[in-house]
Every structure is written in C-alpha cells, then in structure tokens.
Design an enzyme around this catalytic site. Structure first.
Site, PDB file in Angstrom:
ATOM      1  N   GLU A   1      19.204  21.915 -15.754  1.00 50.42           N
ATOM      2  CA  GLU A   1      19.603  20.830 -14.833  1.00 50.42           C
ATOM      3  C   GLU A   1      18.957  20.956 -13.449  1.00 50.42           C
ATOM      4  OE1 GLU A   1      23.901  20.871 -14.875  1.00 50.42           O
ATOM      5  OE2 GLU A   1      23.959  20.695 -17.049  1.00 50.42           O
TER       6      GLU A   1
ATOM      7  N   GLU B   1      23.432  20.109 -26.649  1.00 55.77           N
ATOM      8  CA  GLU B   1      24.863  20.161 -26.307  1.00 55.77           C
ATOM      9  C   GLU B   1      25.587  18.888 -26.753  1.00 55.77           C
ATOM     10  OE1 GLU B   1      25.574  21.155 -22.177  1.00 55.77           O
ATOM     11  OE2 GLU B   1      23.897  22.542 -22.105  1.00 55.77           O
TER      12      GLU B   1
HETATM   13  O1  G3I Z   1      37.551  32.000 -17.753  1.00 55.95           O
HETATM   14  C1  G3I Z   1      38.401  31.344 -16.800  1.00 55.95           C
HETATM   15  C2  G3I Z   1      39.810  31.736 -17.015  1.00 55.95           C
HETATM   16  O2  G3I Z   1      39.936  33.111 -16.741  1.00 55.95           O
HETATM   17  C3  G3I Z   1      40.724  30.916 -16.103  1.00 55.95           C
HETATM   18  O3  G3I Z   1      42.060  31.184 -16.408  1.00 55.95           O
HETATM   19  C4  G3I Z   1      40.466  29.423 -16.293  1.00 55.95           C
HETATM   20  C5  G3I Z   1      41.254  28.569 -15.341  1.00 55.95           C
HETATM   21  O4  G3I Z   1      40.765  27.242 -15.303  1.00 55.95           O
HETATM   22  O5  G3I Z   1      39.102  29.167 -16.085  1.00 55.95           O
HETATM   23  C6  G3I Z   1      38.257  29.866 -16.985  1.00 55.95           C
HETATM   24  O6  G3I Z   1      36.933  29.542 -16.781  1.00 55.95           O
HETATM   25  C7  G3I Z   1      36.518  28.241 -17.170  1.00 55.95           C
HETATM   26  C8  G3I Z   1      35.509  28.349 -18.271  1.00 55.95           C
HETATM   27  O7  G3I Z   1      35.003  27.075 -18.571  1.00 55.95           O
HETATM   28  C9  G3I Z   1      36.079  28.955 -19.554  1.00 55.95           C
HETATM   29  O8  G3I Z   1      37.093  28.144 -20.048  1.00 55.95           O
HETATM   30  C10 G3I Z   1      35.934  27.568 -15.952  1.00 55.95           C
HETATM   31  O9  G3I Z   1      36.955  27.331 -14.990  1.00 55.95           O
HETATM   32  C11 G3I Z   1      35.307  26.267 -16.353  1.00 55.95           C
HETATM   33  O10 G3I Z   1      34.593  25.739 -15.243  1.00 55.95           O
HETATM   34  C12 G3I Z   1      34.334  26.494 -17.479  1.00 55.95           C
HETATM   35  O11 G3I Z   1      33.836  25.237 -17.871  1.00 55.95           O
HETATM   36  C13 G3I Z   1      32.620  25.256 -18.578  1.00 55.95           C
HETATM   37  C14 G3I Z   1      31.582  24.468 -17.774  1.00 55.95           C
HETATM   38  O12 G3I Z   1      30.411  24.333 -18.537  1.00 55.95           O
HETATM   39  C15 G3I Z   1      31.197  25.174 -16.482  1.00 55.95           C
HETATM   40  O13 G3I Z   1      30.533  26.388 -16.738  1.00 55.95           O
HETATM   41  C16 G3I Z   1      32.874  24.613 -19.932  1.00 55.95           C
HETATM   42  O14 G3I Z   1      33.711  25.461 -20.706  1.00 55.95           O
HETATM   43  C17 G3I Z   1      31.548  24.409 -20.654  1.00 55.95           C
HETATM   44  O15 G3I Z   1      31.759  23.672 -21.829  1.00 55.95           O
HETATM   45  C18 G3I Z   1      30.595  23.630 -19.752  1.00 55.95           C
HETATM   46  O16 G3I Z   1      29.359  23.530 -20.418  1.00 55.95           O
HETATM   47  C19 G3I Z   1      28.360  22.788 -19.697  1.00 55.95           C
HETATM   48  C20 G3I Z   1      27.020  23.475 -19.970  1.00 55.95           C
HETATM   49  O17 G3I Z   1      27.105  24.831 -19.581  1.00 55.95           O
HETATM   50  C21 G3I Z   1      25.888  22.758 -19.233  1.00 55.95           C
HETATM   51  N1  G3I Z   1      25.867  21.349 -19.576  1.00 55.95           N
HETATM   52  C22 G3I Z   1      27.128  20.632 -19.390  1.00 55.95           C
HETATM   53  C23 G3I Z   1      28.234  21.323 -20.171  1.00 55.95           C
HETATM   54  C24 G3I Z   1      29.546  20.544 -20.060  1.00 55.95           C
HETATM   55  O18 G3I Z   1      29.979  20.517 -18.719  1.00 55.95           O
END
Ligand code: G3I
Length: 361
Positions: free
Chosen positions: A153, A269
């Site tokens: 991105e 994705e």
């Molecule tokens: O691991 C922590 C956990 O300890 C905590 O309790 C919880 C509270 O909200 O958060 C957890 O982390 C989260 C993580 O996902 C695991 O569930 C983060 O807040 C959350 O921001 C994270 O979201 C991910 C997001 O990317 C940001 O990295 C999504 O799962 C994931 O599906 C999403 O994937 C992205 C790709 O990497 C890039 N393209 C877009 C795609 C969708 O947004």
C-alpha cells in the site's frame, strides 16, 4: 508423530466424513491446481492452532497459507532489539508439515507498526532498522516462504505527491527509494522468493481508484526500469457486495497492462463485505456470491494471474466481524465457508470461476 499431526489427522477424518463435502468431492485447491492456479487463504495462529475442525477444513481447501497478522511489525517487533517469532514460526512450520505454500505479509507497510518505531526520527537509523528487519525475517524463512508482500500500500494519490506515493514514515525518512531498498534487501535474503508489490483499492472504476491504478503502474514501471526485483503485483481485492463500480473492461485492461510489464499477478486478500446489503441471509449470500463470480470471471481471464488468496476461509474468522461490522449487528458472511465450515454460495462461485478459467502454463 507430533501432537499437532495427530490432532490434524483426526480432524481430517471427522471433517471429511461430513456428507456435504464428501459428496461434492471437490475442493478449491483441487479445482485451482487442475488449471495451474494456486488457491489459499489467510489465517491466524490462534485459530489454526486451537480449532481442530477449522484446521482440517483449511487443509482440505487450501494449497497456500498466509499469516493474517503474525508477520507484521506490530506483532513481530515488540522492541528495536527483539523479535517475537513464536506465532510466525508456528505458521511457517505448519505450512511445511502440510506441504502448503506460504505467502509472507508484509515487510514494509505504513500501518501496524509499533510505537517505538514511530518514535525513530533519524533517517540513517530507520534505514538500518528496515534493512536489518527484512534481512532477519526473510533470511529466517528462506526456502520456506514462496512469496513475500515486500511492500504494501505505498501508493496514495490523495497525499498530493507528483509520483503518487504515500507520505509514509518510510517515505518521509528515506524517500521513494525505500521501496527499491525493501525489494533488493528481500531478494538478497532469499533469492528464490517471489517478491510482490501489494496494493488495495485498485479494483473499482472510481476516480480515486483510477488514480491509484495509474500510480501503481507508474511505480511498477519505475521499479522495472531500475532493475528492482519486483516479480508480481498483489491485488488485494477487498470487495463490496453492494458496489456497482466494478467495470469489467476497465479492470481487465489494467490487468493486461500489469502483465505487459512482465510481472505476475496475485489476488492476495479477497473477501466480499456484505455490510451494506439488506435482506435475508440467502439474499445476502447470493449478493456476495455474485460479486465473487463477476470479479473472478474477469480477473482469471488474465493468465499472468497465478494465485488466488482469500482473506480468511470461514465466516467464523473474518476481520470484518471486528474491524468493519454490519451496521445492523448481523454477522458478516464474506468467505467461502460458513460458520459450520460448509461451502457457502461464494464457495460455489469461486469453484465455478476456477472450472471455467483458462489453463495457466
Ligand atoms: O492482538 C491484539 C489483541 O491483543 C487485543 O486484545 C485486540 C484489541 O482490539 O487487538 C488485537 O490486535 C488486532 C489484530 O488485528 C489482531 O486481531 C488489532 O487491533 C487490529 O488492528 C488488527 O487488525 C488487522 C488489520 O489488518 C491491521 O493490521 C486485521 O486483523 C487484518 O485482517 C487486517 O488485514 C489487512 C492487511 O494486513 C492489509 N490489507 C487490508 C487488510 C484488511 O484491513
């Protein structure tokens, strides 16, 4: 036999005895590989490790695994001097044990970076950190990871730069060449990995997405001209069932232009959010399935497209549940398997598109 293998074998037996899939006798990975395409999905450590039924379904349907979050800096780098490899090691080992290809996500991204990294101001220090990170991570998994989203991105025309690049932490410190650096460093750490430039919001015929597509083509062209080892474009493909902005001719032309640059294409994705679709569960499933069908039937005409990855496999585990829930509170239904790990209407659309696509050489 390890505990993991024993549990996995038991689960396969239980799962494959379920009439719906046993009768069908077809899997997405089987239909894909019959045409020379690789199909797989993103999953995370805790779900694959803890949910035996899900694990069996994953192994039944998928020929590739990607880590949804475990290779992001936010998970991998608790501090500048430490790495947390435990969940990523487990996932890569799991893929090795079960002969799954592994797709690594991601090495240089503006998002999901730890607080300590945001505090680093010195460009020379940031450069060293980026090179060390990529060298360590790619080197650790060399030979085990088929492909890497080396940069994710990086194009954001809204940021107003003439080159349409995102004004990220990396760009501000290192300039546009951070992208070249990321690819070259990854290639040095694993010369056999397929290196992917991965981008979102390039699928629809909207003014913003048209600009981003132009920015991506411009970036890929520059990288190729400079001899940077970029081997593929990742088209994320987070789609909306309620959208009417998909224009087959526009998207098809874009894929041809990408292929014309001599790079391969991966759908990296794919999922289809139903958050703006009203109606019964069956109507929602149908809207999602039609979106998969319409998109894949066009995308898969391009034979430079050799891999399809969905962002999750079962509706039980989708990022949309927590990150972009439906306004009415109903559960999201974006993926090929339902909560009971049975094929959805979307599964049938994907299977149909795989059956009809031309052979990959
Ligand atoms: O691991 C922590 C956990 O300890 C905590 O309790 C919880 C509270 O909200 O958060 C957890 O982390 C989260 C993580 O996902 C695991 O569930 C983060 O807040 C959350 O921001 C994270 O979201 C991910 C997001 O990317 C940001 O990295 C999504 O799962 C994931 O599906 C999403 O994937 C992205 C790709 O990497 C890039 N393209 C877009 C795609 C969708 O947004």
């Amino acid at each position: 036999m390890s505990k993991l293998l024993a549990a996995g074998a038991f689960a396969v037996l239980r799962f494959s005895s379920h009439p719906a899939l046993a009768a069908e006798g077809e899997t997405l990975k089987g239909l894909a590989s019959a045409k020379g395409l690789l199909y797989g999905a993103a999953a995370n450590y805790s779900n694959l490790r803890n949910d035996v039924q899900f694990r069996a379904a994953f192994l039944q349907q998928c020929g590739l695994l990607t880590a949804e979050n475990e290779l992001k800096w936010a998970v991998l780098r608790p501090s500048r001097s430490t790495f947390n490899f435990t969940p990523a090691d487990w996932l890569v080992d799991f893929a090795q044990q079960h002969k799954l290809a592994f797709h690594g996500h991601t090495l240089a991204w503006h998002h999901s970076i730890p607080g300590w990294l945001q505090d680093v101001q010195d460009p020379a220090a940031l450069r060293t950190i980026l090179v060390d990170h990529i060298t360590t991570v790619v080197g650790r998994y060399a030979g085990k990871v088929r492909s890497w989203d080396a940069v994710n991105e990086a194009v954001q025309p809204e940021d107003g730069r003439p080159d349409m690049l995102r004004n990220s932490l990396w760009l501000k410190a290192l300039g546009p060449d951070y992208i070249d650096l990321a690819f070259r460093t990854a290639a040095a750490a694993d010369p056999h990995a397929l290196l992917v430039y991965n981008e979102h919001q390039i699928e629809y015929d909207t003014p913003d997405q048209a600009k981003r597509r132009a920015g991506v083509l411009r970036l890929l062209q520059r990288l190729k001209n400079n001899g940077v080892p970029v081997h593929a474009l990742g088209v994320q493909s987070h789609l909306r069932a309620a959208s009417n902005s998909f224009r087959p001719a526009v998207f098809r032309r874009f894929l041809s232009e990408v292929a014309g640059l001599g790079v391969r294409i991966l759908i990296t994705e794919m999922d289809v959010t139903d958050r703006d679709v009203q109606g019964s569960a069956a109507q929602i499933d149908s809207a999602v399935a039609n979106t998969y069908r319409d998109y894949l039937s066009i995308a898969l005409q391009e034979t430079a497209l050799t891999t399809v990855i969905t962002w999750g496999l079962s509706n039980l585990y989708t990022w949309l549940k927590t990150e972009s829930p439906r306004p009415d509170g109903a559960q999201s239904r974006p993926l090929p398997l339902d909560n009971n790990l049975q094929p959805t209407a979307a599964w049938k659309s994907i299977a149909g598109a795989f059956r009809q696509m031309p052979n990959r050489s």
